[in-house]
Structures are given as structure tokens and as C-alpha cells.
Design an enzyme around this catalytic site. Sequence first.
Site, mmCIF file in Angstrom:
data_model
loop_
_atom_site.group_PDB
_atom_site.id
_atom_site.type_symbol
_atom_site.label_atom_id
_atom_site.label_comp_id
_atom_site.label_asym_id
_atom_site.label_seq_id
_atom_site.Cartn_x
_atom_site.Cartn_y
_atom_site.Cartn_z
ATOM 1 N N HIS A 1 0.822 -1.232 0.000
ATOM 2 C CA HIS A 1 0.000 0.000 0.000
ATOM 3 C C HIS A 1 0.852 1.277 0.000
ATOM 4 O O HIS A 1 0.651 2.205 0.777
ATOM 5 C CB HIS A 1 -1.082 -0.003 1.069
ATOM 6 C CG HIS A 1 -0.692 -0.016 2.531
ATOM 7 N ND1 HIS A 1 0.320 0.741 3.038
ATOM 8 C CD2 HIS A 1 -1.236 -0.675 3.570
ATOM 9 C CE1 HIS A 1 0.389 0.550 4.345
ATOM 10 N NE2 HIS A 1 -0.533 -0.321 4.687
ATOM 11 N N HIS B 1 -5.960 -8.550 14.497
ATOM 12 C CA HIS B 1 -5.930 -7.299 13.733
ATOM 13 C C HIS B 1 -6.701 -7.531 12.437
ATOM 14 O O HIS B 1 -6.462 -8.516 11.736
ATOM 15 C CB HIS B 1 -4.454 -6.968 13.454
ATOM 16 C CG HIS B 1 -4.185 -5.689 12.731
ATOM 17 N ND1 HIS B 1 -5.066 -4.650 12.660
ATOM 18 C CD2 HIS B 1 -3.075 -5.280 12.049
ATOM 19 C CE1 HIS B 1 -4.532 -3.657 11.953
ATOM 20 N NE2 HIS B 1 -3.329 -4.022 11.577
ATOM 21 N N GLU C 1 -6.757 -5.720 9.646
ATOM 22 C CA GLU C 1 -6.243 -5.195 8.372
ATOM 23 C C GLU C 1 -6.096 -6.354 7.375
ATOM 24 O O GLU C 1 -5.722 -7.472 7.741
ATOM 25 C CB GLU C 1 -4.912 -4.454 8.580
ATOM 26 C CG GLU C 1 -4.540 -3.659 7.336
ATOM 27 C CD GLU C 1 -3.486 -2.573 7.551
ATOM 28 O OE1 GLU C 1 -2.902 -2.495 8.638
ATOM 29 O OE2 GLU C 1 -3.263 -1.810 6.581
ATOM 30 N N ASP D 1 -4.013 -7.481 5.303
ATOM 31 C CA ASP D 1 -2.817 -8.322 5.153
ATOM 32 C C ASP D 1 -2.822 -9.471 6.158
ATOM 33 O O ASP D 1 -2.064 -10.435 5.993
ATOM 34 C CB ASP D 1 -1.514 -7.508 5.254
ATOM 35 C CG ASP D 1 -1.463 -6.581 6.441
ATOM 36 O OD1 ASP D 1 -2.514 -6.107 6.890
ATOM 37 O OD2 ASP D 1 -0.350 -6.308 6.918
ATOM 38 N N HIS E 1 -1.869 -1.284 15.646
ATOM 39 C CA HIS E 1 -1.889 -0.236 14.656
ATOM 40 C C HIS E 1 -3.281 0.355 14.358
ATOM 41 O O HIS E 1 -3.408 1.541 14.064
ATOM 42 C CB HIS E 1 -1.266 -0.864 13.391
ATOM 43 C CG HIS E 1 -1.368 -0.213 12.091
ATOM 44 N ND1 HIS E 1 -1.507 -0.895 10.916
ATOM 45 C CD2 HIS E 1 -1.323 1.096 11.762
ATOM 46 C CE1 HIS E 1 -1.528 -0.055 9.912
ATOM 47 N NE2 HIS E 1 -1.417 1.159 10.388
ATOM 48 N N ASP F 1 1.307 -6.362 14.372
ATOM 49 C CA ASP F 1 2.244 -5.535 13.600
ATOM 50 C C ASP F 1 3.463 -5.092 14.432
ATOM 51 O O ASP F 1 4.550 -4.872 13.869
ATOM 52 C CB ASP F 1 1.555 -4.269 13.091
ATOM 53 C CG ASP F 1 0.681 -4.522 11.874
ATOM 54 O OD1 ASP F 1 0.867 -5.537 11.193
ATOM 55 O OD2 ASP F 1 -0.195 -3.681 11.603
ATOM 56 N N TYR G 1 9.916 -0.097 9.219
ATOM 57 C CA TYR G 1 8.517 -0.471 9.477
ATOM 58 C C TYR G 1 7.900 0.473 10.504
ATOM 59 O O TYR G 1 6.792 0.992 10.315
ATOM 60 C CB TYR G 1 8.450 -1.917 9.978
ATOM 61 C CG TYR G 1 7.044 -2.443 10.038
ATOM 62 C CD1 TYR G 1 6.487 -3.117 8.949
ATOM 63 C CD2 TYR G 1 6.238 -2.226 11.146
ATOM 64 C CE1 TYR G 1 5.181 -3.568 8.980
ATOM 65 C CE2 TYR G 1 4.934 -2.668 11.191
ATOM 66 C CZ TYR G 1 4.415 -3.344 10.105
ATOM 67 O OH TYR G 1 3.113 -3.773 10.135
ATOM 68 N N HIS H 1 4.753 -9.798 10.789
ATOM 69 C CA HIS H 1 5.605 -9.651 9.600
ATOM 70 C C HIS H 1 7.053 -9.924 9.998
ATOM 71 O O HIS H 1 7.507 -9.481 11.063
ATOM 72 C CB HIS H 1 5.548 -8.228 9.040
ATOM 73 C CG HIS H 1 4.198 -7.781 8.570
ATOM 74 N ND1 HIS H 1 3.612 -8.232 7.410
ATOM 75 C CD2 HIS H 1 3.327 -6.895 9.096
ATOM 76 C CE1 HIS H 1 2.431 -7.638 7.252
ATOM 77 N NE2 HIS H 1 2.234 -6.830 8.266
HETATM 78 FE FE1 FEO Z 1 -1.651 -3.160 10.227
HETATM 79 FE FE2 FEO Z 1 0.317 -5.722 8.947
HETATM 80 O O1 FEO Z 1 -1.253 -4.696 9.195
#
Ligand code: FEO
Length: 398
Positions: A23, A77, A79, A81, A144, A163, A191, A222
Site C-alpha cells: 500500500h 488485527h 487489516e 494483510d 496499529h 504488527d 517499518y 511480519h
Molecule cells: Fe496493520 Fe500488517 O497490518
Amino acid sequence: MPVSLCDGVYWVGAVDAGLRDFHGYETDRGTTYNAYLVRDRETALIDTVKKGFAGTLLANVAEIVPLDKVDWVVCNHAEPDHAGSLPEVMAALPNATLVCTEKCRQTLALFFDMTAWKVRIIGPGDTLPLGDRTLEFVQTPLAHWPESMFTFLPQDGVLFSMDAFGQHYGTPERFDNASDLDAVMDEAAAYYANILLPFGTPTAKAMAAAEKLPVRMIAPSHGVIWRGHLDRILAGYKAWTAGAVCNKVVVLCDTMWGATERMAEELAAGAADAGAETVLLPVRKASLTRIAREVMDAAAVAVGSPTVNGGIMPQMGAVLTHLQGLKPAPKAAVAFGAYGWAKGGAEGVQTVLEAMRWEIIAEPLRVQYRPTEDDLRRCRETGAQLAQKAAEKAGAGK
Ligand code: FEO
């Protein structure tokens, strides 16, 4: 292929090594979408993966346990991803119940049709017994997104940190102590700078909550898992969430016919000669991601744009918009730029620096068409002033 973290706990996520645009974040080393499986008398999947990677996740899970033996899917989370593959995953796990907060459920419901899913809502202090092991949930809003949370496995000391503490680092290694630690830390800093920096206070609160737990391993969503160098990543987060700066001067510039770039070179030379770590970044050659990472912990920044159409160059506009949104700790700063028959470049930069409440140490440096020797000398002197300010600000933070 699954990877064991400790007895009964597995990484079952996906590596997206070829990803270069997350993104808008330029991911030079790709990324991973980490999901974890905790196997006990009951089995819990913690987080999922981006849409398109459900097959990889489910194949990894199936190597450890039949899919109809997964009892719980924890969503830390919402989001995409991490939750984008939930529809496929929930359909493939016929006996699984989704576990999430009410805030997370509300968010997921805006993305997906959840009517066929079994859902258990958990709140602050709730736990999920799996047998000999228990999952504990720690609410970490805005580290996040508003629904973000950590999951902790106290029996093994594993913190599934979503995250936080993550990196866009899409290599085959799954652990920090099997990786190039400097590269991992650099990606962790990038990051933080590009994703979590605007959420420094909530992230510091999340860290404080984590520090109360007997954590032996941090398993983020991640990048690599922290098990050998927790001290390094925790020290990094302590500094970054506090807005700590080092004795570093960053010079950002765009240029049309080379004049503003010459000014930037002299500013950088002046700062370097005065003893500051100095980074010169022409903004059409450096990524926004790298620029944000370098600016985050710099004590001083010079920003230069020539005048075009009475304003700043387009890519410098993008850089300043990105930095304004990220809200890094205030810097000592100066604007500069060349102009022809009308001004606007350096002045436009100065307006943004003031809006960010950075400490402007000098009037904008301007040259008409081509810098003279005297102009270049002024640039060099201003670079030295920035270095002096950087040393003061870095020293004050110790
Ligand atoms: Fe806030 Fe890796 O998503």
C-alpha cells in the site's frame, strides 16, 4: 512449510518475497504474513494471511493437524494483510470459532459477510484455555488499528504481537538469530517509521503492557521472530516510541537543472565536516519508505526544492505530505532552493516545515538560477549550523 517455535507452537504463514509495494510502502526485501498454530487438547490458529495466500496457510496447518481439528481462529488485527483470507480460512475449518474483540468483529463485518461464522467475543482480561496452555489477550488499540490486540501464551512465553516489532523482511529465515541482524533491525526501523510512527503513544502503551509479561519470544505478524535478540528490538522500540534522535543530518532535495542539488551537496558537506552523520537523499532517487526511515531518528533536516510553477516540485510535495502524516519528532530544519524569475520553492517548503512545528534555524536559502561561490559558502555554513544543532539535540536526549 511450517516452522516450530517450540513444542506445540508453529509458524504457518506465507512468505511474499517478491512484494515491492505494500500500500505505497516500498518493500525492497518483500514481506511475510505470519500466522501461528498453537496445538494442545484444542488447537488455535492465530491470525491468517493476505488474500491469495490462504492455500499456503491451510497447507501449512494441514501438515500439523487435520483442518477439522482446528477449534479457534484468533484475529488480532482486521487489516487485510492479516485478515484478508478469513473467508477462505473459515470455510476450510468447519469446526473453528473466530475469536476477537467486539471492535474487531465490527471492523471485520465491514469487510466480510460473517453470517456463517461462529464468533466468540472476548474482552479485557479474558483468556482462552486450550488444555495445558492458555491464550491471554491484551488490548493494544491503535497499535496499529483501533481493534489491534496482542495474544500471549504464558506457558511458553510467546507474545503474538501483531504488527508491533514486525519488519517487511521476506526471507526464508524465520528467526532473528538465523538472520542478518543489522538488516532486520533496519527493516524494523523502516517499518516503525512508515507504519507505527503516528501511533507512538499507543505503541508505547502496548510495549509497557508487554513488558509486564514474562516474554521469551516475540512472534510478530511480519518478518522474523525475535528469540535471540529481544533486547535489540525492545531497545529500538523504546527509542522510536520516545522520539529519540541521533546526531544525524538528513538533506532532502529535488532539482531541475542542478542548482538545488549543488546547494544540497554543500549543505551535506558542511554538516559532515562538522561531525554529524550525514545522509543526502535526492527525493526522486530515494523511496518514500527510506526517506521516512532516515528522517525518523535524525536530529536535523534540510529540505530543498527549486521553484516550479510558483511552488515546490511534485515529488518533494509527496515527501512532505508523507512526513506530515507520520509526525516524526520535531527537527532542527532549514528550507532551501533555487528559483528563476519567481519564488515559491523554498518558501513552500518552509510553510510545511513550520506547519510541522520543526525548529527553523535560519531563513530559507535561495539562489537565482545558479549558485555563486558565495551562495555555496552560505550553504556549507548552514550545514555546519545544522550539525551543531543535531549534536545539541542528540546530546539532550541522552
Ligand atoms: Fe496493520 Fe500488517 O497490518
